[in-house]
Design a protein around this motif. Sequence first.
Motif, PDB file in Angstrom:
ATOM      1  N   THR A  53      -4.268  -1.019   5.957  1.00  0.00           N
ATOM      2  CA  THR A  53      -4.623  -1.375   4.601  1.00  0.00           C
ATOM      3  C   THR A  53      -5.252  -0.067   4.105  1.00  0.00           C
ATOM      4  O   THR A  53      -5.955   0.609   4.458  1.00  0.00           O
ATOM      5  N   ALA A  70      -1.040  -3.477  -6.370  1.00  0.00           N
ATOM      6  CA  ALA A  70      -0.712  -3.966  -4.809  1.00  0.00           C
ATOM      7  C   ALA A  70       0.845  -3.846  -4.411  1.00  0.00           C
ATOM      8  O   ALA A  70       1.199  -3.443  -3.405  1.00  0.00           O
ATOM      9  N   GLU A  71       1.660  -4.083  -5.543  1.00  0.00           N
ATOM     10  CA  GLU A  71       3.025  -3.911  -5.059  1.00  0.00           C
ATOM     11  C   GLU A  71       3.794  -3.544  -6.369  1.00  0.00           C
ATOM     12  O   GLU A  71       3.842  -4.158  -7.497  1.00  0.00           O
ATOM     13  N   THR A  75       4.481   1.753  -4.454  1.00  0.00           N
ATOM     14  CA  THR A  75       3.976   1.208  -3.071  1.00  0.00           C
ATOM     15  C   THR A  75       5.311   0.810  -2.392  1.00  0.00           C
ATOM     16  O   THR A  75       5.477   1.029  -0.905  1.00  0.00           O
ATOM     17  N   LYS A  87      -0.314  -2.030   2.928  1.00  0.00           N
ATOM     18  CA  LYS A  87      -0.992  -3.124   2.222  1.00  0.00           C
ATOM     19  C   LYS A  87      -1.956  -2.422   1.325  1.00  0.00           C
ATOM     20  O   LYS A  87      -3.152  -2.096   1.843  1.00  0.00           O
ATOM     21  N   TYR A  88      -1.666  -2.523   0.180  1.00  0.00           N
ATOM     22  CA  TYR A  88      -2.667  -1.677  -0.832  1.00  0.00           C
ATOM     23  C   TYR A  88      -3.643  -3.027  -1.416  1.00  0.00           C
ATOM     24  O   TYR A  88      -3.232  -4.151  -1.711  1.00  0.00           O
ATOM     25  N   ILE A  89      -4.801  -2.637  -1.081  1.00  0.00           N
ATOM     26  CA  ILE A  89      -5.791  -3.619  -1.859  1.00  0.00           C
ATOM     27  C   ILE A  89      -6.530  -3.288  -2.905  1.00  0.00           C
ATOM     28  O   ILE A  89      -7.228  -2.109  -3.198  1.00  0.00           O
TER      29      ILE A  89
END
Length: 545
Positions: A53, A70-71, A75, A87-89
């Motif tokens: 993450t 996030a998406e 990404t 997984k981008y937070i």
Amino acid sequence: MSNQKQSKKGVVLSLAAVMSLATVVTACSSTGNQNKAGESNNNASEGKKSNITVSIYDRGQIPKEEGTYAENRWTKWVNANGPVNVKYIPVPRNESQQKYSMMFAAGEAPDLILEFDNAFVNTLWGQKQLMPLNDLIEKHSTEYKKQLEKFPQIKKLATKPDGKMYEFSRITKPEVLATMVIRKDWLDKLNLKVPETVEELYAVADAFANKDPDGNGKKDTFGINLSQSASYYVDAMFQNEMFIIDKGELIRQFDRIKPAYDFKKKLFENGIVDKDFLTDKNGQKAEQDFASGRLGIFLAYNTVVSKNFDTLKKADPNAQIVAMPFPKSPFGQFGPEINPALQLTASVNAQAKDPAAVMKYVDFMVKQSTVEVFTNGIEGEHYKKDANGCAQPIDPAKNKTELSYINDYKLFMPLYLVKNCLVGGRSEYSTNPLDQEWIKIAKEMDKIYLDPARPHPGFTHAKFRPSLDKELNTIFNDGWNTMNDTMAKTIVSGSSYTVDQGVKDVKDAWDKSGGKKLEDWYKNWYKENKNSWLFMDDVYKMKME
């Protein structure tokens, strides 16, 4: 504004200045074609990829059709082409510290934390929330390790008091932010030379104001400007910083204040500067004076001078300007503020389940081919190379939509790897004569102001100052504001409020605010860190070749 003022959040890098180096559509390419966003060339990985993450600033600026922070296409590109699943937070940009604090308290902080505020990162380090990076880099890195070997200053900057590194750094080319330009045609007409000392500077400015350099028979010119940042640049000539290194100690100086303000007051009282400079808060009046041919010496940000240069040349094609070094004073010779090459931006969560996978991600993101994609987009989709190898946008409107939010994904990238075709904000290969004239001036600025022999007068760059606690930070900021507000009054008040009285009042206010406590703190800090910290001479030593 000057680099003097200490951020209330600690040591914080100006994001606007950094992003100005990350021009999306004008950098030269030095690598081959990349897959289109979302397509994979990850053939080297075998088996299931690890999951990690990574935080990402949410600025609320991503176009709806692009998805979320996030998406989105980028990404997806990372996950398709990179060695790990990411997984981008998203973290709200203006509330990042609150969000991080909540996530750490809940045990939900990302594996890789991207954050500009070094003071907050230092707090996380003090709470043992961060992982040392030395062994991680040594055992699992190839690409980032190369950057450390090429730029040993990174290790110096990223090392905490326990002797271990805890942050990754962005690397860019140093950037000159401000300049001092002079009307060469006026010098030639009056048979003068570029001033080399502050005494000569005064004499030339006086001549520009009083000897009709534009030949119109009117007394309608100013020698130099003092509005907005210009006053701070005069301070720099006299090393009038709050804290300086003197005789092997870091001290709060007061003896440079008087000569700097005697100089400014003399300019004001003899009509060499605009009498209304204090009300010219944003510097627009000085800009107008320069652009209309009424100002002989202009101290300002490079972008401001560049913008008004074209206007000046169109109004007077015979006008000539050259960049000049800040003149010598009895205290030495110095230069204007610059953006340094380094910026600490990323740390690893001490609780990261797979640190080696985080290191794989970092290595992937600092590869030249990845930096190329995150600078220009996908070749053939977002840009084509021209005859000079420069990236030219295929569809600027498309790029604005698809590339406008990309900057925060490259916070720790070595941006210097992608050659920039811009010089002074203009295409090096432009056929516009004005562009080429400005480019020549801009190149001279780099030569003059990136010279270690004429550094900015502070003990280190403002971005690298040690973090202060709330009390000491208040003392610093109050001291800075009081000094400038008080001394500005001495310039315009004649004999009713002298420079000597102003200096006395500044000293008294400093003592009353608890300034001695900050002086002692800095003195002790310097003794403990003088052999390990990144100081101003280190800032100027980095070469990007």
